[in-house]
Design a protein around this motif. Sequence first.
Motif, PDB file in Angstrom:
ATOM      1  N   TYR A 198     -17.048   9.766  27.726  1.00 10.40           N
ATOM      2  CA  TYR A 198     -16.354  10.716  28.597  1.00 10.40           C
ATOM      3  C   TYR A 198     -17.296  11.261  29.678  1.00 10.40           C
ATOM      4  CZ  TYR A 198     -12.735  14.081  29.817  1.00 10.40           C
ATOM      5  OH  TYR A 198     -11.754  14.776  30.479  1.00 10.40           O
TER       6      TYR A 198
ATOM      7  N   GLY B 293     -13.723   6.201  19.251  1.00 10.84           N
ATOM      8  CA  GLY B 293     -14.106   7.390  20.006  1.00 10.84           C
ATOM      9  C   GLY B 293     -14.242   7.073  21.487  1.00 10.84           C
TER      10      GLY B 293
ATOM     11  N   PHE C 241     -17.296   9.144  21.755  1.00 16.69           N
ATOM     12  CA  PHE C 241     -16.332   9.814  22.632  1.00 16.69           C
ATOM     13  C   PHE C 241     -17.034  10.551  23.769  1.00 16.69           C
ATOM     14  CE2 PHE C 241     -14.105  13.694  23.828  1.00 16.69           C
ATOM     15  CZ  PHE C 241     -12.874  13.196  24.224  1.00 16.69           C
TER      16      PHE C 241
ATOM     17  N   ALA D  35     -11.795   8.335  24.771  1.00 17.70           N
ATOM     18  CA  ALA D  35     -12.333   8.916  26.004  1.00 17.70           C
ATOM     19  C   ALA D  35     -11.772   8.208  27.230  1.00 17.70           C
ATOM     20  CB  ALA D  35     -13.863   8.838  25.990  1.00 17.70           C
TER      21      ALA D  35
END
Length: 480
Positions: free
Chosen positions: A469, A359, A465, A363
């Motif tokens: 991000y 994840g 993620f 990102a």
Amino acid sequence: MKYEDLAKTIIEKVGGKGNVISVVHCMTRLRFKLKDESLAKTDELKDMDGIVTVMQSGGQYQVVIGNHVSDVYKAVTYVGGFNNEEALEIDEGDNKHMSLFDKFIDTVSGVFTPTLGVLAGTGMIKGLLAILTITKLVSADSGTYLLLNAIGDSLFYFFPIILGYSASKKFKGNPFIGMVIGACLVYPAVVGMAPTLEGPGEGVLYTLFKGTVIESPIKLTFFGLPVILPINGYGSSVIPVIFAAFFGAKVEKFFKKVIPDVVKMFLVPFFTILIVVPLTFLIIGPIASWLGDLLGAGSLAIYDLSPIVAGALIGGLWQVFVMFGLHWGLVPIALINLGKFQSDPVLALTFAASFAQIGAVLAVVLKSKNDKVKGLGISAFITGIFGITEPAIYGITLPRKKPFIMSCIGAGVGGALIGLFGGRSFQMGGLGIFAIPNKINPVDGIGMDFYGTLIAIAAGFVVGFFLTYMFSGKEEATLK
């Protein structure tokens, strides 16, 4: 010899052939044991194409290669003139610089690493069989079920024979003597004499430690001495055969020194087996079994204090353990629990870690404008889906720091959820998505523990993620 040039360079950079004591490999790493690690040019190795990074841990100099490590290993052993089948001889003094903990990690990894591939493969077959049975594609009383179950069960049931081989090699003994020791532990007539969970049965002479975790009914004697067999026998056991192989290697070494060469070929195995096997049944096996039972019971007791906290800690720190090779310390505990209780909740807590890792990688890939980072990230994401996370860790998240931290947080969240839902592993084998079937209870089928595990790995992925991000800066995403 696709990797011949890489192999030559690796050998040169680790200090040359003369600096290499031994070399083995695991899923992604070449694991060197060097005479002097200061002679190795670590920074130059890290900068080489074809090498992800270098780790120095557990008394080993670990060169992280990636999924094609087995091919590079073959090239290294060929170029270096090392024997593919037998580890290089290690003098007694070569391990003196290692701490007790390093020796433990080195021993455990050396014994279990050769079995990992086939252990994963047979575990996946058991998981596949669980799916086929639950979906009623295969009947439990059919020949198809019998054969697939034999394939999936065979390695784990006869694990003492396999570990007898690998442990004897690790301790510089005859691996076939180790196999004989293991075979004696799972010999059908002996297994048939072992007490069961239903009760001690007829013929019990007396019982030791009644009412404790190491209660031991006695049904067999050897020249009048009680033979203490564990509940359900030594099938699937781990610690007894490793201890026996260590003792056997020492006994074999003694007889090699005192028996004349002309009769050494058959008298050394004769006396070694004649001494080691009875002592294993009388002393080594019972003590090792009790130790294993206590380790298993202890791990479950800690887990039972708070599965959620245990999941958060073990899950969150798992990738750190993997980096330094410390994850080997949990592998025997998981195997003990599987053999004793037919399931393991401890190692299952780490299952979300690889999904949290990919994840975070995704990102970075989406935020990055660097084509090289995107290419490496996509490759690491794909291998991470199948549970191989070293390329993701060393190539993407760890150099950027924040993504690695965020992936650990995601893994901790996933681990806590697995603890909350009571997720367990019912087979040892498979990585990433291939390990999902191993979370299905072969007796009760799919339940909330399985669905909870799916929720946990999804949560680990999402948390890894979104945190990456949201909190990773542009400079981190474009870092080469």
